[in-house]
Scaffold this motif. Structure first.
Motif, mmCIF file in Angstrom:
data_model
loop_
_atom_site.group_PDB
_atom_site.id
_atom_site.type_symbol
_atom_site.label_atom_id
_atom_site.label_comp_id
_atom_site.label_asym_id
_atom_site.label_seq_id
_atom_site.Cartn_x
_atom_site.Cartn_y
_atom_site.Cartn_z
ATOM 1 N N PRO A 12 -0.374 3.356 -3.253
ATOM 2 C CA PRO A 12 -1.563 4.030 -2.430
ATOM 3 C C PRO A 12 -2.899 3.954 -3.049
ATOM 4 O O PRO A 12 -3.878 3.966 -2.307
ATOM 5 N N LEU A 20 0.691 -1.091 0.090
ATOM 6 C CA LEU A 20 -0.076 -0.009 0.099
ATOM 7 C C LEU A 20 0.776 1.237 0.234
ATOM 8 O O LEU A 20 0.515 2.178 -0.765
ATOM 9 N N GLU A 21 1.922 1.255 0.964
ATOM 10 C CA GLU A 21 2.789 2.301 0.678
ATOM 11 C C GLU A 21 3.446 2.415 -0.621
ATOM 12 O O GLU A 21 3.665 3.567 -1.182
#
Length: 331
Positions: A245, A241-242
């Motif tokens: 996003p 997710l980093e």
């Protein structure tokens, strides 16, 4: 042992705890990923719960994967492939998540909440299904009611949403302390009932209707206890997710496209699902009513179900650390 070359070319794999640890210990998984990097590929690693004849998931995300919706939505992030890994149960998938071997997992709410409470670095990015049933089956000429299970043996896959159902059901009946619960995978349930090795077996979706169709009595179902029904959740690692996003929204768009397809041609979907999991069409239809497929990322009934799961696990001391559900969601 799994051939790493097969993983690279077929991008499908069936993993249990021993195989996963072997791969990680030998560095084979790392070699496989290095090979992908040399080919300038960006592969998303997706874990799910079997069984699956194709080593790929079914349900909404499975249709989105099979029909190109998912990869099309992930392509803007640089992904050009999705590798799928099949697990026999949620606890095994949790181990893969904790080891860093997966980017996204689709599995039951109970093991997912347990993992989050134990510090898994990930976020809930959606629901694949809400309101999954459990069938409590007995041997022919076995007990006729839940109350009669007192002092008997009940089999279930421990750590699963079916396990939560069994504990909750026995507690409701006031027989939890005097009833023995033992571990059994769904694939072994029918054989145990035939041999009368257990007084009851708690079967999940697909397996439950199939065993019932062979004449084994059903003495209770989770649909009669709404707070004990299960959900299939979609969890992504913090790392992926980093790096990406927008992945939760992309996944949701892919699922939404799949659900629209499914509603347009429901029979085609059920045939696809039955072919994927290797269960009879009627068992799949009984397991997956269209009402189970949410169109929102975080439907209120799904979030309420997770709150009930969390409260139940805390009350039974199956998890020791509480957490605000909002902290698990993508803002």
């Amino acid at each position: 042992m799994i051939d790493v070359n097969d993983m690279s070319h077929n991008n499908t794999c069936s993993l249990n705890r021993r195989t996963l640890m072997t791969l990680l210990g030998a560095g084979s998984l790392g070699l496989g990923l290095h090979a992908h990097a040399q080919q300038k590929e960006k592969v998303l690693r997706l874990g799910f719960i079997g069984p699956s004849k194709t080593h790929k998931p079914a349900s909404g995300s499975g249709w989105a994967l099979a029909h190109g919706h998912l990869l099309r939505e992930l392509a803007p992030f640089g992904y050009n492939d999705i590798a799928t890994y099949e697990f026999p149960n949620g606890p095994d998938l949790n181990e893969a998540f904790l080891s860093g071997a997966l980017d996204v997992g689709i599995y039951g709410d109970t093991p997912a909440v347990v993992a989050r409470a134990n510090g898994l670095a990930g976020k809930l990015i959606g629901f694949d299904n809400i309101g999954m049933n459990v069938w409590l089956l007995t041997p022919v000429d076995g007990v006729k009611s839940v109350k009669e299970l007192e002092g008997q043996v009940v089999a279930v896959a421990l750590g699963s949403y079916m396990h939560r159902y069994v504990i909750g059901l026995l507690k409701e009946a006031g027989i939890q302390k005097n009833t023995r619960v033992v571990y059994m995978l769904p694939r072994d349930g029918q054989n145990a009932l035939e041999k009368k090795a257990v007084a009851a077996f708690a079967a999940p979706i697909n397996t439950g209707p199939l065993i019932a169709s062979k004449g084994f009595p059903v003495i209770d179902q989770a649909v009669d206890h709404p707070s004990l029904q299960g959900s299939s959740v979609i969890v992504a690692s913090d790392k992926v997710l980093e790096q990406n996003p927008g992945l939760p929204q992309a996944w949701h768009r892919a699922r939404l496209a799949a659900i629209r397809d499914i509603k347009r041609d429901t029979e085609a979907y059920y045939r696809f699902h039955a072919d994927t999991v290797g269960f009879p069409l009627e068992a799949v239809k009984a397991s997956y009513p269209l009402s189970q497929f949410p169109e929102e990322i975080y439907p209120s009934r799904g979030l309420q179900a997770l709150e009930e799961v969390k409260s139940f696990l805390l009350g039974e001391n199956l998890i020791r650390k509480d957490f605000p559900l909002k902290s698990w969601l993508v803002s």
